[in-house]
Design an enzyme around this catalytic site. Sequence first.
Site, PDB file in Angstrom:
ATOM      1  N   ILE A  13      -6.006   7.908 -10.055  1.00 51.13           N
ATOM      2  CA  ILE A  13      -6.510   7.877  -8.679  1.00 51.13           C
ATOM      3  C   ILE A  13      -6.136   6.568  -7.983  1.00 51.13           C
ATOM      4  O   ILE A  13      -5.728   6.577  -6.819  1.00 51.13           O
ATOM      5  CB  ILE A  13      -8.034   8.138  -8.635  1.00 51.13           C
ATOM      6  CG1 ILE A  13      -8.353   9.550  -9.169  1.00 51.13           C
ATOM      7  CG2 ILE A  13      -8.584   7.971  -7.223  1.00 51.13           C
ATOM      8  CD1 ILE A  13      -7.678  10.703  -8.410  1.00 51.13           C
ATOM      9  N   SER A 150     -16.857  13.829  -6.039  1.00 53.28           N
ATOM     10  CA  SER A 150     -15.735  14.220  -6.909  1.00 53.28           C
ATOM     11  C   SER A 150     -14.731  15.057  -6.135  1.00 53.28           C
ATOM     12  O   SER A 150     -15.018  15.541  -5.035  1.00 53.28           O
ATOM     13  CB  SER A 150     -16.252  15.033  -8.100  1.00 53.28           C
ATOM     14  OG  SER A 150     -16.622  16.340  -7.664  1.00 53.28           O
ATOM     15  N   CYS A 151     -13.555  15.239  -6.719  1.00 52.80           N
ATOM     16  CA  CYS A 151     -12.524  16.063  -6.078  1.00 52.80           C
ATOM     17  C   CYS A 151     -13.022  17.493  -5.897  1.00 52.80           C
ATOM     18  O   CYS A 151     -12.758  18.136  -4.871  1.00 52.80           O
ATOM     19  CB  CYS A 151     -11.229  16.030  -6.887  1.00 52.80           C
ATOM     20  SG  CYS A 151     -11.414  16.459  -8.633  1.00 52.80           S
ATOM     21  N   THR A 181      -7.004  16.435 -17.202  1.00 50.91           N
ATOM     22  CA  THR A 181      -7.031  15.064 -16.685  1.00 50.91           C
ATOM     23  C   THR A 181      -6.886  14.073 -17.834  1.00 50.91           C
ATOM     24  O   THR A 181      -6.830  14.455 -19.005  1.00 50.91           O
ATOM     25  CB  THR A 181      -8.349  14.775 -15.931  1.00 50.91           C
ATOM     26  OG1 THR A 181      -9.444  14.909 -16.846  1.00 50.91           O
ATOM     27  CG2 THR A 181      -8.539  15.723 -14.757  1.00 50.91           C
ATOM     28  N   THR A 210     -19.591  20.658 -15.154  1.00 47.77           N
ATOM     29  CA  THR A 210     -19.286  19.880 -13.951  1.00 47.77           C
ATOM     30  C   THR A 210     -20.545  19.779 -13.100  1.00 47.77           C
ATOM     31  O   THR A 210     -21.307  20.744 -12.999  1.00 47.77           O
ATOM     32  CB  THR A 210     -18.145  20.499 -13.111  1.00 47.77           C
ATOM     33  OG1 THR A 210     -18.018  19.766 -11.888  1.00 47.77           O
ATOM     34  CG2 THR A 210     -18.407  21.957 -12.764  1.00 47.77           C
ATOM     35  N   GLY A 211     -20.741  18.621 -12.520  1.00 46.61           N
ATOM     36  CA  GLY A 211     -21.889  18.447 -11.629  1.00 46.61           C
ATOM     37  C   GLY A 211     -21.530  18.688 -10.176  1.00 46.61           C
ATOM     38  O   GLY A 211     -22.339  18.476  -9.276  1.00 46.61           O
ATOM     39  N   ARG A 233     -11.055  23.918 -17.968  1.00 43.49           N
ATOM     40  CA  ARG A 233      -9.888  23.038 -17.957  1.00 43.49           C
ATOM     41  C   ARG A 233      -8.705  23.853 -18.474  1.00 43.49           C
ATOM     42  O   ARG A 233      -8.786  24.454 -19.544  1.00 43.49           O
ATOM     43  CB  ARG A 233     -10.133  21.806 -18.837  1.00 43.49           C
ATOM     44  CG  ARG A 233     -11.181  20.844 -18.300  1.00 43.49           C
ATOM     45  CD  ARG A 233     -10.753  20.254 -16.960  1.00 43.49           C
ATOM     46  NE  ARG A 233     -11.722  19.314 -16.416  1.00 43.49           N
ATOM     47  CZ  ARG A 233     -11.649  17.992 -16.568  1.00 43.49           C
ATOM     48  NH1 ARG A 233     -10.667  17.443 -17.272  1.00 43.49           N
ATOM     49  NH2 ARG A 233     -12.554  17.211 -16.004  1.00 43.49           N
ATOM     50  N   ASN A 315      -6.258  18.033  -6.741  1.00 44.64           N
ATOM     51  CA  ASN A 315      -7.348  17.172  -7.204  1.00 44.64           C
ATOM     52  C   ASN A 315      -6.969  15.695  -7.264  1.00 44.64           C
ATOM     53  O   ASN A 315      -7.837  14.837  -7.383  1.00 44.64           O
ATOM     54  CB  ASN A 315      -7.883  17.642  -8.568  1.00 44.64           C
ATOM     55  CG  ASN A 315      -6.794  17.969  -9.560  1.00 44.64           C
ATOM     56  OD1 ASN A 315      -6.198  19.054  -9.503  1.00 44.64           O
ATOM     57  ND2 ASN A 315      -6.517  17.049 -10.459  1.00 44.64           N
TER      58      ASN A 315
END
EC number: 1.2.1.12
Length: 337
Positions: A13, A150-151, A181, A210-211, A233, A315
């Site tokens: 990033i 997040s993305c 990732t 994932t949150g 993923r 992302n």
Amino acid sequence: MTVKVGINGFGRIGRIVFRNAVEHPDVEIVAVNDPFIEPKYAEYMLKYDSTHGVFKGTIQVSGSDLIVNGKTVKFYTERDPSAIPWKDTGAEYIVESTGVFTTTEKASAHLKGGAKRVIISAPSADAPMYVMGVNEKTYDGKAAVISNASCTTNCLAPLAKVVNDKFGIVEGLMTTVHSYTATQKTVDGPSAKDWRGGRGAAQNIIPSSTGAAKAVGKVIPELNGKLTGMAFRVPTSNVSVVDLTCRLEKPASYETIKAALKEASEGELKGILGYTEDEIVSSDLNGNANSSIFDAKAGISLNDNFVKLVSWYDNEWGYSRRVLDLLSYVAKYDASH
């Protein structure tokens, strides 16, 4: 106005934020800090990228500094964020992209070196989270440390906002089919907290937590407790896709929902929410700067109250562009208040 920016953490990033900054009219990167990379290696990593190609511009090293498109970028290798001399470079706004300093307390260390604001490029447990196009107007200048979420939240929130504003969301489940990732492994390896996450990234579809969906409730309070989600993923290097399945308060045909999203993509969410009726696949959106690209042909409707909506996102690239857009928005707000 041009904002002078520092980047802490020159990973995926950090570097993609830097590449985006070169194209961003409001932002100038004046300093980078990464304790694990020396300047010559930073030059190489910025210049060559397996996903986004060769850097469109010139990069050189002069002493311990980078010279990018003729402009000097100070390069530091401090492990302690409070020791980075941001003030010496004029960097007032810091992109915290190490993935390590994600709380207000930890990220506040940058303020000791002269930073004015810190934008965390990840979700935060306690820093206020902002998603461009959704809740940035609630920024009041009080918090020195904020988060760009997040993305996946950046993809889901604009989609959910339009649908909720127009039709009302009773409840919804989100699945993100997410590219692998840097935290994953090339071959099976130890991952004590997440056993499945330790399996080879290029060989498997890996269910994960994932949150991102719950975080939408933080940026759209009306949806708090109404959304949750999970991730798969998958073996692709970049570009992910959100599947939002939700129950609507007001009945609406799929055509009506499409029209509402198209209108938003051409109006108040232009540049944030994209819209396509093309027969696209994930790689077609590599380098797309939108937060979310609604795929009109991929979604389905069971009836007028129950619908599945599909929206893509780069992302890396799209998210990094929003980090800078948020930073620019905040700097303009600060300058006028």
